[in-house]
Structures are given as structure tokens and as C-alpha cells.
Design an enzyme around this catalytic site. Structure first.
Site, mmCIF file in Angstrom:
data_model
loop_
_atom_site.group_PDB
_atom_site.id
_atom_site.type_symbol
_atom_site.label_atom_id
_atom_site.label_comp_id
_atom_site.label_asym_id
_atom_site.label_seq_id
_atom_site.Cartn_x
_atom_site.Cartn_y
_atom_site.Cartn_z
ATOM 1 N N ARG A 166 0.856 -1.182 0.000
ATOM 2 C CA ARG A 166 0.000 0.000 0.000
ATOM 3 C C ARG A 166 0.895 1.236 0.000
ATOM 4 O O ARG A 166 1.940 1.252 0.656
ATOM 5 C CB ARG A 166 -0.895 0.051 1.249
ATOM 6 N N GLU A 199 -5.631 6.299 -6.620
ATOM 7 C CA GLU A 199 -5.948 5.204 -7.544
ATOM 8 C C GLU A 199 -7.354 5.419 -8.079
ATOM 9 O O GLU A 199 -8.275 5.625 -7.281
ATOM 10 C CB GLU A 199 -5.840 3.852 -6.833
ATOM 11 N N HIS A 223 -2.531 -1.683 -9.618
ATOM 12 C CA HIS A 223 -3.061 -2.390 -8.440
ATOM 13 C C HIS A 223 -3.716 -3.718 -8.857
ATOM 14 O O HIS A 223 -4.867 -3.982 -8.513
ATOM 15 C CB HIS A 223 -4.061 -1.520 -7.662
HETATM 16 N N1 NAI Z 1 -1.423 -5.172 -4.310
HETATM 17 C C1 NAI Z 1 -2.352 -6.022 -3.928
HETATM 18 O O1 NAI Z 1 -3.152 -6.451 -4.748
HETATM 19 C C2 NAI Z 1 -2.415 -6.492 -2.499
HETATM 20 C C3 NAI Z 1 -1.818 -5.772 -1.485
HETATM 21 N N2 NAI Z 1 -1.882 -6.214 -0.187
HETATM 22 C C4 NAI Z 1 -1.231 -5.394 0.846
HETATM 23 O O2 NAI Z 1 -0.010 -6.063 1.206
HETATM 24 C C5 NAI Z 1 0.322 -5.754 2.557
HETATM 25 C C6 NAI Z 1 0.585 -7.031 3.310
HETATM 26 O O3 NAI Z 1 -0.595 -7.842 3.305
HETATM 27 P P1 NAI Z 1 -0.561 -9.241 4.053
HETATM 28 O O4 NAI Z 1 0.618 -9.980 3.586
HETATM 29 O O5 NAI Z 1 -1.907 -9.847 3.909
HETATM 30 O O6 NAI Z 1 -0.310 -8.740 5.533
HETATM 31 P P2 NAI Z 1 -0.501 -9.500 6.920
HETATM 32 O O7 NAI Z 1 -1.827 -9.230 7.474
HETATM 33 O O8 NAI Z 1 -0.046 -10.921 6.793
HETATM 34 O O9 NAI Z 1 0.557 -8.671 7.793
HETATM 35 C C7 NAI Z 1 0.711 -8.962 9.137
HETATM 36 C C8 NAI Z 1 2.191 -9.227 9.386
HETATM 37 O O10 NAI Z 1 2.955 -8.047 9.091
HETATM 38 C C9 NAI Z 1 4.104 -7.999 9.931
HETATM 39 N N3 NAI Z 1 4.149 -6.689 10.609
HETATM 40 C C10 NAI Z 1 3.320 -6.232 11.583
HETATM 41 N N4 NAI Z 1 3.700 -4.992 11.979
HETATM 42 C C11 NAI Z 1 4.780 -4.665 11.227
HETATM 43 C C12 NAI Z 1 5.610 -3.516 11.169
HETATM 44 N N5 NAI Z 1 5.414 -2.450 11.960
HETATM 45 N N6 NAI Z 1 6.642 -3.520 10.287
HETATM 46 C C13 NAI Z 1 6.866 -4.587 9.479
HETATM 47 N N7 NAI Z 1 6.104 -5.705 9.502
HETATM 48 C C14 NAI Z 1 5.069 -5.739 10.359
HETATM 49 C C15 NAI Z 1 3.962 -9.146 10.923
HETATM 50 O O11 NAI Z 1 4.795 -10.205 10.491
HETATM 51 C C16 NAI Z 1 2.502 -9.535 10.852
HETATM 52 O O12 NAI Z 1 2.284 -10.900 11.118
HETATM 53 C C17 NAI Z 1 -0.851 -4.956 3.123
HETATM 54 O O13 NAI Z 1 -0.510 -3.600 3.117
HETATM 55 C C18 NAI Z 1 -1.991 -5.255 2.150
HETATM 56 O O14 NAI Z 1 -2.921 -4.213 2.100
HETATM 57 C C19 NAI Z 1 -2.459 -7.401 0.151
HETATM 58 C C20 NAI Z 1 -3.074 -8.158 -0.814
HETATM 59 C C21 NAI Z 1 -3.170 -7.717 -2.202
HETATM 60 O O1 HPV Z 2 -7.129 -7.876 -4.005
HETATM 61 C C1 HPV Z 2 -6.564 -6.794 -4.055
HETATM 62 O O2 HPV Z 2 -6.348 -6.229 -5.118
HETATM 63 C C2 HPV Z 2 -6.085 -6.174 -2.841
HETATM 64 O O3 HPV Z 2 -5.319 -5.250 -2.873
HETATM 65 C C3 HPV Z 2 -6.596 -6.672 -1.563
HETATM 66 O O4 HPV Z 2 -7.544 -5.792 -1.210
HETATM 67 P P1 HPV Z 2 -8.259 -5.852 0.186
HETATM 68 O O5 HPV Z 2 -7.174 -5.923 1.217
HETATM 69 O O6 HPV Z 2 -9.155 -7.039 0.180
HETATM 70 O O7 HPV Z 2 -8.997 -4.557 0.209
#
Ligand code: NAI
Ligand code: HPV
Length: 341
Positions: free
Chosen positions: A252, A280, A299
């Protein structure tokens, strides 16, 4: 086990994207399904159908939601007094789930794990594209530069043996780490929640954020959007990155100071590959669009065929566990509402 009603608030397009025929059939064997074709009309559909059939939504114990579903406020929840589980096909539940819902004892699951491989893959592709100077080469050829101009390109690196820093051993971060290690990269991680033992198990070195930024040729951001992660990589942090280093963000834009990043990449000192932006859609006249050392995607990192089907499978599996009284594997609690995304 008695069958219970399940209200699925997903558009027909999303239904086809998320649920394989087999997963949809399984959902139907678990519950009586009422499909809300237009998720925005969830409230009206519930009003029209309440009490009508034995499987009517007033008896609904399970609600499957997706992007486009309205916020589940008290008025909407009052129409489903039997509700016990909300299963979201996406990751962040913040746009849909209210404190009221948790206060009523409704449990909530999400399907972020289904996206991890796709997002991790895009991060790794981004890293390799920057290491091999693909944005500069592509921009040059596409805009009519001469073949010989490529001789002036900055040095290129294999990912094998190159230090890559991953900020956040999250679901997506861990998927990237697994692939980076398989490719022979030297992976360092900054994550205040990761124990030394977990870092060892992942095969990575746990370092401070400053160490990661100042020693990695590629820095990739995979942290969640918490109050404390806002602009985690700001102007001071970007300045720590070595000349010629690359920043990858498929998480993000909340996590990086986009103005400071724009200044750094526009000067040519560092390169970037980005899937996420402050605005976006990215405005057509945005300066990031014209830079030769920047790779942009709209995205779309998570939106693969396999990833979406995995998300739907997680939803159906979670409902199965819930009905069988087994522990849920993707449950979130009210703390999920502190995330901004
Ligand atoms: N571009 C896209 O389509 C997508 C983007 N995302 C984004 O990716 C990012 C990660 O998503 P997930 O992997 O699902 O996250 P997640 O929910 O698995 O993240 C939690 C983990 O982040 C770590 N964490 C917590 N606090 C932290 C800090 N201060 N500094 C560094 N690490 C820390 C810890 O290991 C924790 O278990 C989010 O910002 C999410 O919005 C997620 C899915 C799709
Ligand atoms: O699926 C995607 O494109 C995401 O970035 C995940 O979005 P969400 O965390 O479900 O709002």
C-alpha cells in the site's frame, strides 16, 4: 448437523472469479444459499425475503461478503438476528465490518492468504526487472532511443547472490521470501513482530529497518497498514538506500512517502516498481508515468485466476470448519479494524 442459511453478497462476476463449480457446489451442500446478485442491494434483498422461506435471510447464520458489499452496520445486522459468521472473499475487512458486529459476537474470517503467492510473485518479478534494468531498456526502445544508448545503462545484477530486504514477514512477504531464497538471493527482513527463531526458520537475517535500507540493493515493502506503519519509508529512509537501489511496493502507498519517492526516482538516484499509489486510479498526467526508471502496474498484483479461486476455496473451507465446530484458520478480531486498508 442442521443446514443453515447462507447469504452470499457477491456479484455474478465475482462469483465466477472466486468460486470454482466444485467450491460452489460444496457451499450448497453445507448451507442453504441465497445469492444476492448485486451486493449493494444486500439490505433491500434481506427486507424483501425476510421470513419468506425456511431458508430466508432472517435465519441466516453465515454471510459471505465481497468488495461492493455495504458496510455491516446495526441496521443491516438487525435484519439478520441469527448471524454468527461473516466470511470475506478479500483481505481487509475494515470497509465492511463494524465494531457493532464484533460486539454482537459475530465471528469474521478473511481470505488474504489466497492472494499471498500472486502478490509475492509480482514483488519478485518487480525486483528482477529493476535489477536487470528492464524499465529503462523498455522505455528507451519504446520511445525511439538508439540501440547503442543501452550501453549507457547502469550496471545490472542477477538476483542470485544479491541482497534483497523484505519489510514485513507478512503473508505476502513470506511468499516473496520463499521465492527469493529459491532464486539464491540473500534475504534480510525488518519486522518488529518477528522473533529470532522465526527468522531462522524462514532462513533470513533479521535486521533493523535502517540496516535493511542501507544495505539492500532491492527493498520490498510488505507490511500491513497500521497507524505505526504510515510512511514507514519516508524521505529519511529513502535517503539511506544506496545509489542505484530499487524500491518495490505491492502493498500500500500508505507505507511510503510518495512525494519523497517521486523526488528520488525523478532524480534517477534510485529506481522503483509500484502496484499501489496515493491516488488510484493513478492520474493520467501523474509524473510517475513518464519516468524511465519506474515500472508501474494498476493495483493488479493479487488478481490472478489461481489467487481468486484460492480465496473462494478459503471461504468455503472456513464455513465448513465453522459448521463442524473446528478452529477457524483465517479468523480476524476487532484489532483488524485498526488497519487502514
Ligand atoms: N497489491 C495487492 O493487490 C495487495 C496488497 N496487499 C497489501 O499487502 C500488505 C501485506 O498484506 P498481508 O501480507 O496480507 O499482511 P498480513 O496481514 O499478513 O501482515 C501482518 C504481518 O505483518 C508484519 N508486521 C506487523 N507490523 C509490522 C511492522 N510495523 N513492520 C513490518 N512488519 C510488520 C507481521 O509479520 C505480521 O504478522 C498490506 O498492506 C496489504 O494491504 C495485500 C493483498 C493484495
Ligand atoms: O485484491 C486486491 O487487489 C487487494 O489489494 C486486496 O484488497 P483488500 O485488502 O481485500 O482490500
Amino acid at each position: 448437523m442442521s443446514r443453515i442459511a447462507s447469504v452470499v453478497s457477491v456479484s455474478p462476476t465475482l462469483r465466477a472469479e472466486f468460486f470454482s463449480p466444485a467450491a460452489w457446489e460444496t457451499l450448497g451442500t453445507l448451507t442453504d444459499v441465497l445469492l444476492v446478485d448485486d451486493p449493494a442491494t444486500l439490505g433491500a434483498t434481506l427486507d424483501a425475503r425476510t421470513g419468506a422461506a425456511s431458508s430466508g435471510p432472517s435465519r441466516a447464520e453465515v454471510l459471505v461478503i465481497s468488495w461492493g458489499t455495504p458496510r455491516l452496520d446495526a441496521a443491516l445486522l438487525d435484519r439478520m438476528p441469527g448471524l454468527r459468521l461473516v466470511a470475506h472473499t478479500g483481505a481487509s475487512v475494515k470497509p465492511f465490518v463494524t465494531p457493532e458486529l464484533f460486539a454482537r459476537g459475530v465471528r469474521v474470517t478473511q481470505a488474504g492468504q489466497g492472494m499471498a503467492q500472486s502478490v509475492g510473485e509480482v514483488s519478485v518479478v518487480f525486483a528482477m526487472a529493476l535489477l536487470h534494468q528492464l524499465p529503462r531498456f523498455h522505455h528507451g526502445l519504446a520511445s525511439g532511443a538508439s540501440w547503442e544508448d543501452a550501453e549507457d545503462a547502469p550496471p545490472r545484477y542477477e538476483i542470485a547472490g544479491t541482497r534483497v530486504g523484505v519489510i514485513g514477514a507478512s503473508r505476502t512477504g513470506r511468499a516473496a521470501i520463499t521465492m527469493l531464497r529459491a532464486l539464491g538471493a540473500e534475504v534480510v527482513v525488518a519486522d518488529p513482530t518477528l522473533s529470532a527463531a522465526d527468522a531462522r526458520a524462514l532462513g533470513v537475517a533479521l535486521v533493523s529497518l535502517d540496516d535493511l535500507l542501507s544495505t539492500s540493493r532491492i527493498t520490498m515493502v510488505h507490511a500491513p497498514t497500521l497507524p505505526e506503519t504510515h510512511h514507514l519509508v519516508g524521505a529519511r529512509e529513502l535517503a539511506l538506500m544506496p545509489d542505484g537501489a530499487g524500491l518495490v511496493n505491492t502493498a500500500r502507498s500508505w507505507l511510503t512517502d510518495e512525494d519523497a519517492l517521486l523526488r528520488e526516482v525523478a532524480s534517477g538516484r534510485i529506481d522503483a516498481a509500484l502496484d499501489v499509489f496515493d491516488a488510484e486510479p493513478l492520474p493520467v498526467d501523474h509524473p510517475l508515468r513518464t519516468l524511465p526508471n519506474v515500472l508501474l502496474t494498476p493495483h493488479h498484483a493479487a488478481a490472478t485466476v489461481q489467487g481468486r479461486l484460492r480465496q473462494g476455496a478459503i471461504v468455503v473451507e472456513e464455513i465448513g470448519r465453522f459448521l463442524a465446530g473446528e478452529p477457524l484458520q483465517h479468523e480476524v478480531d476487532a484489532a483488524a479494524l485498526t488497519r487502514t486498508g
